[in-house]
Design an enzyme around this catalytic site. Structure first.
Site, short mmCIF file in Angstrom:
data_model
loop_
_atom_site.label_atom_id
_atom_site.label_comp_id
_atom_site.label_asym_id
_atom_site.label_seq_id
_atom_site.Cartn_x
_atom_site.Cartn_y
_atom_site.Cartn_z
N ARG B 98 0.83 -1.20 0.00
CA ARG B 98 0.00 0.00 0.00
C ARG B 98 0.88 1.26 0.00
O ARG B 98 0.49 2.31 -0.51
CB ARG B 98 -0.94 0.00 1.22
CG ARG B 98 -1.94 1.13 1.23
CD ARG B 98 -3.09 0.86 2.18
NE ARG B 98 -2.64 0.62 3.54
CZ ARG B 98 -2.41 1.57 4.45
NH1 ARG B 98 -2.60 2.84 4.14
NH2 ARG B 98 -2.01 1.25 5.67
N TYR B 151 -16.27 15.20 -16.31
CA TYR B 151 -16.64 13.78 -16.25
C TYR B 151 -17.59 13.52 -15.07
O TYR B 151 -17.39 14.05 -13.97
CB TYR B 151 -15.37 12.93 -16.13
CG TYR B 151 -15.60 11.51 -15.71
CD1 TYR B 151 -16.35 10.65 -16.49
CD2 TYR B 151 -15.10 11.04 -14.50
CE1 TYR B 151 -16.59 9.34 -16.09
CE2 TYR B 151 -15.32 9.74 -14.09
CZ TYR B 151 -16.08 8.89 -14.89
OH TYR B 151 -16.32 7.61 -14.49
N ASP B 223 -7.08 16.83 -16.05
CA ASP B 223 -7.39 15.44 -16.37
C ASP B 223 -7.09 15.25 -17.85
O ASP B 223 -7.78 15.78 -18.71
CB ASP B 223 -8.86 15.15 -16.05
CG ASP B 223 -9.22 13.69 -16.31
OD1 ASP B 223 -8.51 13.02 -17.08
OD2 ASP B 223 -10.23 13.22 -15.74
N LYS B 248 -8.11 3.89 -19.46
CA LYS B 248 -8.40 4.22 -20.85
C LYS B 248 -7.13 4.06 -21.70
O LYS B 248 -6.61 2.98 -21.79
CB LYS B 248 -8.98 5.64 -20.90
CG LYS B 248 -10.09 5.91 -19.85
CD LYS B 248 -11.26 4.97 -19.94
CE LYS B 248 -12.48 5.35 -19.11
NZ LYS B 248 -12.29 5.55 -17.68
#
Lengths: 354, 432
Positions: B98, B151, B223, B248
């Site tokens: 982590r 978005y 973004d 993506k």
């Protein structure tokens, strides 16, 4: 993490400001507003930490010293002086912890009683009490030997910004709109002694988090939280020590200006004071010996009450500045006495300042 | 092969301190974190080269050419680990996945090199990257400016979570510079915009917005999902931080959910600490897939760019198409984008078919090559309709007010042969 501090982050910051001095310049802002019948309120405004803005949303209702109920046995509001003393005490302890962390010291605890001898209130009852001398009683428990603790703790005398502002002469500027208001600080009378002592306990919690509580009967004993912005090792828990300075200064001046207007005309309007100050971290961190250590370039801008002429407002505000205990505390050099206890042992009685 | 050292470059400098005061501390911020085994490429190399070689873990034991999969949740503790704990430098030593893992460092180094950044962070999704970035770079009491057509996931975060987190948000038209600047307040800390919007492909003027942000001591986060660093590098235009849904184009194969944050080490370290607390960790196996996908990013983007341009050119002027939204077209309103992009405009084309949403549904069902699915950026073409997916919560009038008119189709061109995609679209249009 040592003492809740990331030494690595401190190191990265030191080297960042060594390369780029602008990143060392931290601007703190606060506003205070006195409203008749509603009292005194102060709040922080966004700070500029180098090239980063930090939205700082903390607000305090404060004792104005003259409109509040004078006989309240357990006041719930701090005075501007309470804030200033907490700011000085915490800044000193934080400096010791930051320096100690860099030297590998792990503290179990570090706390202080900061006390200020203050003169009785002025005869014409402006609600301010001038500070004559300050003392720190510091107690530490750590894994370091007493000599090292003593050395680190003494370093706050040179390197704690708020301490240096109190101990040294500091320039203050005051404006009404765009106009700078001339003023003269009242000199400290030779040999003046205080009429009473105001004391606050300051306790380190972890990292940059502290609490400070009043110790005096009749004063507000609720703890004040102190922290740093999360952009600078804190967790946004509370205002930082420099913000408490500008909060206190703005608050006292708003209250005093209103009181002066009330004394002259029989009623007071709404007074707002915006205060700011600059901290150059190169001083505290010894990155540049020419950089000032103290919290500096402190200034206030007043918004006068609606309907009050500029000349009259200037007069009241200038009087507030010249009679302000906090203006005097910050602008003029004050003697500070430091006493250190390490574990059970009294090890140091060091007189500092003038 | 290099001598074994699992710590990040620069970590050991901080261990030599014999500090008398803060000014004696030696550790600086270093690019990365990357170990000596993670390949640091010359940033002047082309994106295709950087995409292949950046960040590759050159294993000193086996000599493996590809990055091994460090499929482990934890690592052996040693004195370096303890030093990292003590000094607050746990991003620089593999301790627990982590916190960091060499598989993550490989992807991060590659993504950072592609974006021209000092540092990057890989997260478990694009929204994890966005949420961690926004929380990390703002405080209680702050104000954020973003686009009303950002978005949907970001919009929901801004609208539903920021108020209770003490952040206020103003939504503006991201292409209206005056509106962006007018929205700024003294407490504005963050401007968040997309390099190309979904689904209408509007392009904010990022250079000018970066100037606005700097004038007001605010940070600009971009973004860059729709363009990828092959087509646009927001940091070069003045942005402070770049985020991606790596699901993506960066991954490109519709088989990984991940996000990326890139910027200066100073900012990305803060986002890392936030993501650490939020738990947005990327699994090593996902990192392996993402790193493998990234190696072909430049190749894939060329195909995406070309296919979308070919489709846009075909659709523009087609008798059954009322409007086409694509930056390659002469009537595209945001011509400044042509000066900013490096390679093209990505694979997305939006267009309105005659006959409204019913006709659009009929068109989609007649297509034979693309899948009817949300998302974008995979090697396979995908098609969806905003009215019954991303913007279904809006009324017809609300959709029209933001430019989403009946019949709008969102077509994400994959890397198939352009002629096949065009022929397929032509055939489907004949059915409506």
């Amino acid at each position: 993490m040592r003492n809740g501090f990331s030494v690595s982050s401190s190191s990265e910051f030191v080297n960042e400001i060594r390369d780029d001095a602008r990143e060392a310049l931290f601007h703190y802002h606060a506003t205070a507003c006195f409203r008749p019948g509603r009292g005194l309120r102060a709040w922080t405004r966004p700070a500029i930490l180098g090239r980063i803005k930090s939205a700082r949303r903390f607000a305090l209702d404060l004792a104005d010293g003259w409109q509040d109920h004078p006989a309240d046995p357990q006041p719930q509001e701090h005075t501007p002086l309470d804030l200033a003393l907490a700011a000085v005490g915490v800044c000193s302890l934080k400096t010791a912890i930051a320096g100690g962390s860099a030297r590998g010291i792990t503290f179990d605890s570090i706390e202080m009683v900061v006390s200020a001898e203050v003169q009785p209130q002025e005869e014409d009852f402006l609600p301010t009490a001038r500070v004559r001398r300050i003392a720190y009683d510091i107690t530490t428990r750590s894994d370091a030997d007493a000599g090292l603790i003593e050395e680190v703790t003494r370093q706050i005398l040179d390197r704690s910004p708020n301490h240096r502002t109190v101990k040294d002469t500091t320039e203050l500027h005051f404006h009404a709109g765009e106009r700078e208001l001339g003023w003269s600080p009242a000199a400290i009378p030779a040999g003046a002694s205080g009429g009473r002592t105001v004391r606050r306990h300051v306790k380190w919690i972890s990292g940059t988090q502290f609490e400070s509580a009043g110790l005096d009967a009749g004063g507000c004993r609720l703890p004040l939280r102190v922290d740093e912005a999360k952009q600078f090792a804190g967790v946004d828990w509370a205002p930082n020590p420099q913000e408490y300075v500008v909060l206190a200064l703005a608050a006292e001046l708003a209250s005093l200006a209103a009181r002066e207007q009330e004394a002259a005309t029989g009623s007071a309007g709404t007074w707002s004071v915006h205060a700011h100050g600059l901290l150059d971290l190169r001083g505290l961190m010894l990155v540049d010996p020419a950089a000032a250590v103290g919290f500096q370039t402190i200034g206030c801008t007043v918004d006068r009450p609606a309907g009050l002429g500029a000349d009259e407002a200037d007069r009241y505000f200038r009087t507030a500045v010249e009679r302000s205990a906090l203006v005097e505390l910050l602008a003029l050099p004050h003697p500070v006495e430091v006493r250190l206890s390490s574990d059970e042992r009294e090890t140091l009685r060091a007189a500092a300042g003038r | 092969m290099s001598e074994q050292d699992r710590t990040a470059v620069g970590f050991r400098a901080g261990l030599e301190d014999d500090a008398q005061w803060l000014n004696d501390l030696k550790r600086r911020r270093n690019p990365g974190p990357r170990s000596v085994h993670h390949r640091a490429v010359d940033p002047s190399l082309g994106a295709a080269t950087v995409a292949v070689h950046g960040g590759t873990y050159e294993d000193p034991v086996t000599g493996a050419v590809g990055t091994p999969v460090f499929q482990t949740s934890t690592f052996l503790l040693d004195d370096l680990s303890y030093s990292a704990f003590e000094r607050g430098a746990t991003r620089d030593v593999p301790i627990y996945t982590r916190y960091g893992n060499p598989s993550q460092w490989s992807v991060q180094e590659k993504a950072a090199a592609l974006e021209g950044a000092e540092s990057a962070l890989v997260t478990s999704s694009g929204m994890s990257a966005i949420a961690s970035t926004i929380y990390a770079l703002t405080n209680n009491g702050s104000h954020i400016v973003t686009a009303y057509d950002v978005y949907g996931g970001t919009y929901n975060l801004m609208r539903e979570d920021m108020p209770s987190a003490g952040r206020e948000v103003t939504f503006v038209d991201s292409t209206d510079l005056a509106a962006v600047e007018a929205a700024i307040r003294p407490e504005t800390q963050l401007l968040f915009f997309e390099s190309l919007t979904n689904p209408l492909l509007k392009a904010p003027q990022l250079r000018a917005i970066a100037d606005i942000a700097k004038r007001h001591d605010a940070l600009l986060v971009v973004d860059n999902t729709f363009l990828s660093p092959v087509n646009l590098r927001p940091l070069d235009l003045g942005a402070d931080v770049v985020v991606h849904s790596a699901t993506k184009y960066l991954n490109g194969h519709s088989d990984v959910t991940a996000g990326v944050v890139a910027g200066s080490r100073k900012f990305v370290d803060r986002v890392w600490a936030q993501a650490l607390r939020f738990g947005g960790t990327t699994e090593p196996l996902a990192c392996y897939l993402l790193e493998r996908g990234l190696k072909t990013l430049a190749l894939r983007m060329r195909a995406h760019n070309d296919n979308a341009e070919r489709l846009a050119a075909f659709l523009d002027g087609h008798e059954k198409v009322l409007a086409v939204h694509h930056p390659s077209l002469d009537h595209y309103p945001h011509q400044h984008l042509r000066e900013d992009v490096l390679g093209g405009y990505g694979g997305m084309v939006a267009f309105e078919v005659a006959g409204g949403d019913d006709a659009a549904l009929k068109f989609c069902s007649a297509l034979r090559i693309p899948y009817l699915a949300t998302s974008l950026g995979g090697v396979e073409s995908l098609v969806s309709l905003p009215f019954n997916t991303s913007h279904c919560s809006l009324t017809t009038a609300q959709r029209a007010s933001i430019g989403i008119r009946p019949g709008l189709v969102r077509y994400s061109a994959g890397v198939e042969r352009a002629e096949d995609l065009v022929a397929d679209v032509a055939r489907a249009l004949e059915t409506i």
